[in-house]
Enzyme design. Structure first.
Site, PDB file in Angstrom:
ATOM      1  N   ASN A   1     -14.845  -4.680   1.998  1.00 51.84           N
ATOM      2  CA  ASN A   1     -14.062  -5.895   1.763  1.00 51.84           C
ATOM      3  C   ASN A   1     -14.825  -7.141   2.175  1.00 51.84           C
ATOM      4  O   ASN A   1     -14.813  -8.150   1.487  1.00 51.84           O
ATOM      5  CB  ASN A   1     -12.734  -5.815   2.514  1.00 51.84           C
TER       6      ASN A   1
ATOM      7  N   CYS B   1      -5.740  -9.658   2.581  1.00 49.62           N
ATOM      8  CA  CYS B   1      -6.817  -8.732   2.963  1.00 49.62           C
ATOM      9  C   CYS B   1      -8.117  -9.417   3.364  1.00 49.62           C
ATOM     10  O   CYS B   1      -8.561  -9.288   4.503  1.00 49.62           O
ATOM     11  CB  CYS B   1      -7.074  -7.752   1.827  1.00 49.62           C
TER      12      CYS B   1
ATOM     13  N   VAL C   1       0.842  -1.205   0.000  1.00 51.89           N
ATOM     14  CA  VAL C   1       0.000   0.000   0.000  1.00 51.89           C
ATOM     15  C   VAL C   1       0.877   1.254   0.000  1.00 51.89           C
ATOM     16  O   VAL C   1       0.714   2.148  -0.830  1.00 51.89           O
ATOM     17  CB  VAL C   1      -0.948  -0.010   1.218  1.00 51.89           C
TER      18      VAL C   1
ATOM     19  N   ASP D   1      10.721   3.824   5.825  1.00 46.59           N
ATOM     20  CA  ASP D   1      10.514   2.438   6.255  1.00 46.59           C
ATOM     21  C   ASP D   1      11.607   2.084   7.260  1.00 46.59           C
ATOM     22  O   ASP D   1      12.738   2.562   7.132  1.00 46.59           O
ATOM     23  CB  ASP D   1      10.582   1.486   5.040  1.00 46.59           C
TER      24      ASP D   1
ATOM     25  N   GLU E   1      -4.242  -6.106  -5.068  1.00 48.30           N
ATOM     26  CA  GLU E   1      -2.872  -6.475  -5.453  1.00 48.30           C
ATOM     27  C   GLU E   1      -2.882  -6.938  -6.895  1.00 48.30           C
ATOM     28  O   GLU E   1      -3.827  -7.557  -7.360  1.00 48.30           O
ATOM     29  CB  GLU E   1      -2.348  -7.589  -4.545  1.00 48.30           C
TER      30      GLU E   1
ATOM     31  N   LYS F   1      -8.161 -11.599   6.537  1.00 45.95           N
ATOM     32  CA  LYS F   1      -7.833 -10.776   7.720  1.00 45.95           C
ATOM     33  C   LYS F   1      -8.950  -9.788   8.021  1.00 45.95           C
ATOM     34  O   LYS F   1      -9.399  -9.647   9.158  1.00 45.95           O
ATOM     35  CB  LYS F   1      -6.522 -10.026   7.453  1.00 45.95           C
TER      36      LYS F   1
ATOM     37  N   LEU G   1      -7.048  -0.816  -2.908  1.00 52.17           N
ATOM     38  CA  LEU G   1      -6.169  -1.321  -3.969  1.00 52.17           C
ATOM     39  C   LEU G   1      -6.230  -2.837  -4.016  1.00 52.17           C
ATOM     40  O   LEU G   1      -6.108  -3.507  -2.989  1.00 52.17           O
ATOM     41  CB  LEU G   1      -4.716  -0.906  -3.695  1.00 52.17           C
TER      42      LEU G   1
HETATM   43  C1  UDX Z   1      -8.961  -7.051  -2.045  1.00 51.71           C
HETATM   44  C2  UDX Z   1     -10.005  -6.035  -2.508  1.00 51.71           C
HETATM   45  O1  UDX Z   1     -10.438  -6.372  -3.820  1.00 51.71           O
HETATM   46  C3  UDX Z   1      -9.381  -4.635  -2.503  1.00 51.71           C
HETATM   47  O2  UDX Z   1     -10.360  -3.684  -2.860  1.00 51.71           O
HETATM   48  C4  UDX Z   1      -8.851  -4.336  -1.104  1.00 51.71           C
HETATM   49  O3  UDX Z   1      -8.245  -3.056  -1.062  1.00 51.71           O
HETATM   50  C5  UDX Z   1      -7.846  -5.382  -0.696  1.00 51.71           C
HETATM   51  O4  UDX Z   1      -8.419  -6.690  -0.768  1.00 51.71           O
HETATM   52  P1  UDX Z   1      -6.912  -8.312  -3.107  1.00 51.71           P
HETATM   53  O5  UDX Z   1      -6.980  -9.123  -1.854  1.00 51.71           O
HETATM   54  O6  UDX Z   1      -5.611  -7.745  -3.533  1.00 51.71           O
HETATM   55  O7  UDX Z   1      -7.929  -7.037  -2.994  1.00 51.71           O
HETATM   56  O8  UDX Z   1      -7.404  -9.228  -4.307  1.00 51.71           O
HETATM   57  P2  UDX Z   1      -8.810  -9.556  -4.976  1.00 51.71           P
HETATM   58  O9  UDX Z   1      -8.684  -9.329  -6.410  1.00 51.71           O
HETATM   59  O10 UDX Z   1      -9.906  -8.886  -4.259  1.00 51.71           O
HETATM   60  O11 UDX Z   1      -8.921 -11.157  -4.743  1.00 51.71           O
HETATM   61  C6  UDX Z   1      -8.946 -11.645  -3.421  1.00 51.71           C
HETATM   62  C7  UDX Z   1      -9.132 -13.157  -3.474  1.00 51.71           C
HETATM   63  O12 UDX Z   1     -10.454 -13.467  -3.946  1.00 51.71           O
HETATM   64  C8  UDX Z   1      -8.175 -13.884  -4.412  1.00 51.71           C
HETATM   65  O13 UDX Z   1      -7.755 -15.100  -3.787  1.00 51.71           O
HETATM   66  C9  UDX Z   1      -9.034 -14.195  -5.640  1.00 51.71           C
HETATM   67  O14 UDX Z   1      -8.614 -15.371  -6.312  1.00 51.71           O
HETATM   68  C10 UDX Z   1     -10.400 -14.410  -5.004  1.00 51.71           C
HETATM   69  N1  UDX Z   1     -11.527 -14.150  -5.876  1.00 51.71           N
HETATM   70  C11 UDX Z   1     -11.700 -12.892  -6.370  1.00 51.71           C
HETATM   71  C12 UDX Z   1     -12.440 -15.178  -6.150  1.00 51.71           C
HETATM   72  O15 UDX Z   1     -12.269 -16.307  -5.695  1.00 51.71           O
HETATM   73  N2  UDX Z   1     -13.514 -14.910  -6.935  1.00 51.71           N
HETATM   74  C13 UDX Z   1     -13.728 -13.658  -7.459  1.00 51.71           C
HETATM   75  O16 UDX Z   1     -14.713 -13.478  -8.172  1.00 51.71           O
HETATM   76  C14 UDX Z   1     -12.794 -12.621  -7.174  1.00 51.71           C
END
Ligand code: UDX
Length: 434
Positions: free
Chosen positions: A210, A262, A13, A32, A157, A265, A155
């Protein structure tokens, strides 16, 4: 109008946020407490894989808008707005470890000599901004004037630069007009809608958003189980649902479940803080249960098809928690590998970006072979499992793979592959919900 700002914590972030703030013209110091990380950044290296980040950092360091330091004192002295973007790890009981936030708040307090705005960028439970305010007041040397703001990030990842440069909305939680004006100035170049609210509402927006996204995923995973039992196709059900703009098609992809640093947690933290506030968030506990069950259902699919997993050679495509990242924290792909190893399977694994980080938690050995070329993974395997939705896995020469395998079994944990095409090549295809 450029704002002088600093970011404490240069992780996923903090580094992306600092680089994007510099990109739109602000003067940014990233601090950092990890000397090796600061040295790497100062020498042009990037400690994480995020598409577009390396160029963004290099360009803004060269333009003199972005610099790195180990010193919080330098950051506080050299900026009017200080963003806290340090980790807030999950504790075993689901609560959030806020000790890094508290330590930075004390560090900032010790260096405050003039009015500053301190911004909670890290994902924190509701009421944290009040605790940061109390901490700074308690440890400041003498009477200092400051404001604390909540400004959660959204955001994803692997898409972090894109998500920050083109945000759906900016959420700003403040306790007064003075910080609001400065925060609007910081975000003005992003031309995105701004929600100005109180700090508690801003903190809750993050956890509630989230957790809702995670709920949406568990919902479609539950529907996928019903599709399997009824012969329906979850991809078509998701498409039909998503055409209602109140639902939307995104985050309705059934698979082996959600992971990452994310969702798991934030869900646990939201359940915990809700309980502490007197509300038992049973709905979110069910979201967690469905997610854990999804992994078990998928392992059962593999066991049903292979009968005995002991000594079976399985190819695993994907180790990152999702595509476009090297992050393996709470990765469902890694959890799946660990479940298969527990059944005695022998794995050949590959990931385009995450193999280095994966080796720390899934060490190479007699039962885990890391394969550099994805195309070589299926060689000699009794089955291949697709665990992360990297697009390149759909572009493998699956006909060549079919002939290299002992048995033509593919388990597609992310519904990435074209089922009809795979079956036309002689594969027995097992997806999720179809
Ligand atoms: C998430 C939120 O999307 C973001 O807005 C927040 O700031 C941080 O947490 P992130 O964890 O980086 O982002 O990834 P994301 O694309 O949301 O996917 C999270 C998990 O869900 C991954 O393991 C992905 O494979 C899974 N996923 C995502 C599914 O299983 N199905 C989906 O339709 C979308």
């Amino acid at each position: 109008m450029p704002v002088k700002l600093s970011i404490i914590g240069t992780g996923y972030v903090g580094l992306v946020t600092g680089a994007c703030f510099a990109e739109v013209g602000h003067q940014v110091i990233c601090a950092d407490n990890n000397p090796a990380k600061v040295e790497l950044l100062q020498s042009g290296g990037i400690p994480i894989f995020e598409p577009g980040l390396e160029d963004l950092v290099r360009r803004n360091v060269a333009a003199g808008r972005l610099k790195f330091t180990e010193s919080t004192a330098e950051a506080v002295a050299g900026s009017d707005v200080i963003f806290i973007a340090v980790p807030t790890p999950q504790q075993p009981d689901g609560s959030v470890d806020l000790s890094f936030i508290e330590a930075v708040a004390r560090d900032i307090a010790a260096n405050l000599t003039a009015y500053r705005i301190i911004v909670d960028k890290s994902t924190v439970p509701v009421k944290t901004a009040e605790k940061v305010t109390d901490t700074i007041r308690r440890y400041a040397r003498g009477k200092v004037d400051f404001d604390v703001v909540s400004n959660p990030e959204f955001l994803r990842e692997g898409f972090a630069v894109e998500d920050l440069m083109k945000p759906d909305r900016i959420v700003i939680g403040t306790s007064g007009p003075r910080p609001a004006a400065v925060m609007r100035e910081i975000y003005e170049p992003f031309k995105a809608p701004v929600i100005l609210t109180d700090t508690s509402s801003a903190e809750l927006i993050k956890h509630a958003a989230n957790s809702f996204l995670a709920l949406k995923i568990s919902y479609i995973n539950a529907v996928a189980a019903i599709c399997e039992a009824s012969g329906a196709n979850v991809l078509e059900v998701a498409q039909g649902m998503g055409m209602d703009d109140r639902i939307g098609r995104r985050f309705l992809n059934a698979g082996i479940g959600f992971g990452g640093s994310c969702f798991p947690k934030d869900l646990a933290a939201f359940i915990k803080i809700s309980g502490q506030l007197g509300y038992d968030f049973r709905l979110l506990k069910e979201v967690q249960r469905i997610n854990a069950d999804q992994m078990e259902r998928f392992v059962a699919k593999i066991t049903d098809a292979l009968w005995v997993l002991k000594d079976k050679r399985l190819g695993v495509l994907g180790l990152a928690f999702k595509q476009n990242t090297d992050d393996v924290r709470q990765s469902p792909a890694i959890a799946l590998c660990q479940r298969l190893l527990a059944e005695g399977a022998i794995l050949r694994v590959h990931d385009p970006k995450a193999m280095t980080k994966a080796k720390a938690i899934l060490p190479p050995g007699p039962a885990v072979e890391y394969v550099e070329d994805a195309q070589a993974v299926p060689v000699g395997c009794d089955a291949v499992v697709l665990a992360t939705e990297w697009p390149e896995f759909a572009r493998l020469d699956w006909q060549q793979a079919r002939h290299a395998m002992v048995a033509p079994l593919v388990f597609d944990g992310r519904n990435l592959l074209d089922r009809a095409q795979m079956e036309s090549w002689g594969f027995i295809y097992k997806g999720v919900g179809r």
